[in-house]
Enzyme design. Structure first.
Site, PDB file in Angstrom:
ATOM      1  NE  ARG A   7      -1.867  -1.403   3.685  1.00 20.64           N
ATOM      2  CZ  ARG A   7      -2.267  -1.382   4.947  1.00 20.64           C
ATOM      3  NH1 ARG A   7      -3.512  -1.042   5.247  1.00 20.64           N
ATOM      4  NH2 ARG A   7      -1.422  -1.697   5.916  1.00 20.64           N
ATOM      5  CE1 TYR A  42      -2.498 -11.238  12.112  1.00 21.12           C
ATOM      6  CE2 TYR A  42      -1.960 -12.900  13.744  1.00 21.12           C
ATOM      7  CZ  TYR A  42      -1.696 -12.277  12.557  1.00 21.12           C
ATOM      8  OH  TYR A  42      -0.625 -12.697  11.792  1.00 21.12           O
ATOM      9  CB  THR A  67       7.907  -8.165  10.977  1.00 21.60           C
ATOM     10  OG1 THR A  67       6.734  -8.378  11.785  1.00 21.60           O
ATOM     11  CG2 THR A  67       8.322  -9.486  10.339  1.00 21.60           C
TER      12      THR A  67
END
Length: 255
Positions: A37, A153, A190
């Site tokens: 994105r 999630y 990450t």
């Protein structure tokens, strides 16, 4: 499954696991298309690895998905679709009344689950036309035992895990030749997990595990601690649940 000479589309490929996967696939002689994105991140990735093809596309947006398909088709198509993109809404307590739970769950499901189905539906015909092709869906150990602080999630990844296994069997029944692979990573270092102090595996080692599983033709690729966690959850489910939800997570729910 051979990787050399294949064209691979990686969603969420501008950073983290996706970008590391792009690097390693390029090193093996594959052609790689990444999406994301953030145009700035895509430009940085392209500058770092000039052989990449970078396309701005939101994994949770239907119009973007349709446009992405046409762009990839114009480039000659793909052999492997690697559904790597995912979002994680900040942890919250489901026991507290809040509209944010529904909003966050809808967002996670749109990107982590519905978006994957949408891309698979778009690209499946293209992949079926290839001599050897695959779809890689990234689930999580949280599809085995849910996280209390990341409940929605976990639910999105559980939905994806069930869908992935069903899609694999459906294609077997109709004689489809596309391999359907479930990638189950452990906690990976990450941006998404930057605030977590738990044990993490590097993105480099995670992708090495993925590629090893691809080369060995595994339908389900468990990397790192996901291997032992699968066994623990099968034989000692309460212990596995406690591993995912240590007491410190209870304090986060109270605060």
């Amino acid at each position: 499954m051979k990787v050399t000479g294949k064209t691979i589309l990686i969603t969420g490929g501008a950073s983290g696991i996706g970008l590391e996967a792009a690097k390693q696939f390029l090193d093996l002689g594959a052609r790689v298309i990444i999406t994301g994105r953030n145009q700035q991140k895509l430009d940085t990735a392209k500058k770092r690895y000039p052989k990449l093809t970078a396309i701005k596309s939101d994994a949770g947006n239907a119009a973007d998905a349709a446009l992405l398909y046409e762009q990839v088709k114009a480039l000659g198509g793909i052999d492997i679709l690697y559904n790597n993109a995912a979002v994680l809404v900040p942890p919250s307590n489901l026991g507290m009344l809040s509209d944010k739970h529904a909003e966050g769950a809808a967002y996670e499901m749109e990107v982590n689950y519905v978006g994957v189905i949408r891309l698979n539906n778009l690209f499946l015909g293209m992949l079926q036309s290839r001599k050897e092709a695959a779809i890689i869906n990234t689930t999580s150990i949280l599809s085995l035992a849910p996280s209390l602080i990341e409940a929605t999630y976990s639910s999105s990844k559980t939905a994806l895990a069930f869908y992935t296994r069903s899609l694999r069997e459906h294609l077997k029944i109709i004689g489809g030749n596309v391999k359907i692979i479930e990638l189950i990573p452990p906690l990976v270092a990450t941006e998404m997990t930057a605030d977590r102090n738990d044990k993490k595996i590097s993105a480099e080692d995670m992708v090495k595990g993925l590629i090893d599983g691809l080369l060995k033709e595994h339908d389900t690729i468990r990397v790192g601690d996901a291997k032992i966690f699968n066994l623990l959850n099968r034989f000692f489910p309460k212990f596995a649940f406690g591993m995912v939800n240590p007491k410190k997570s209870h304090e986060l729910l109270r605060n």
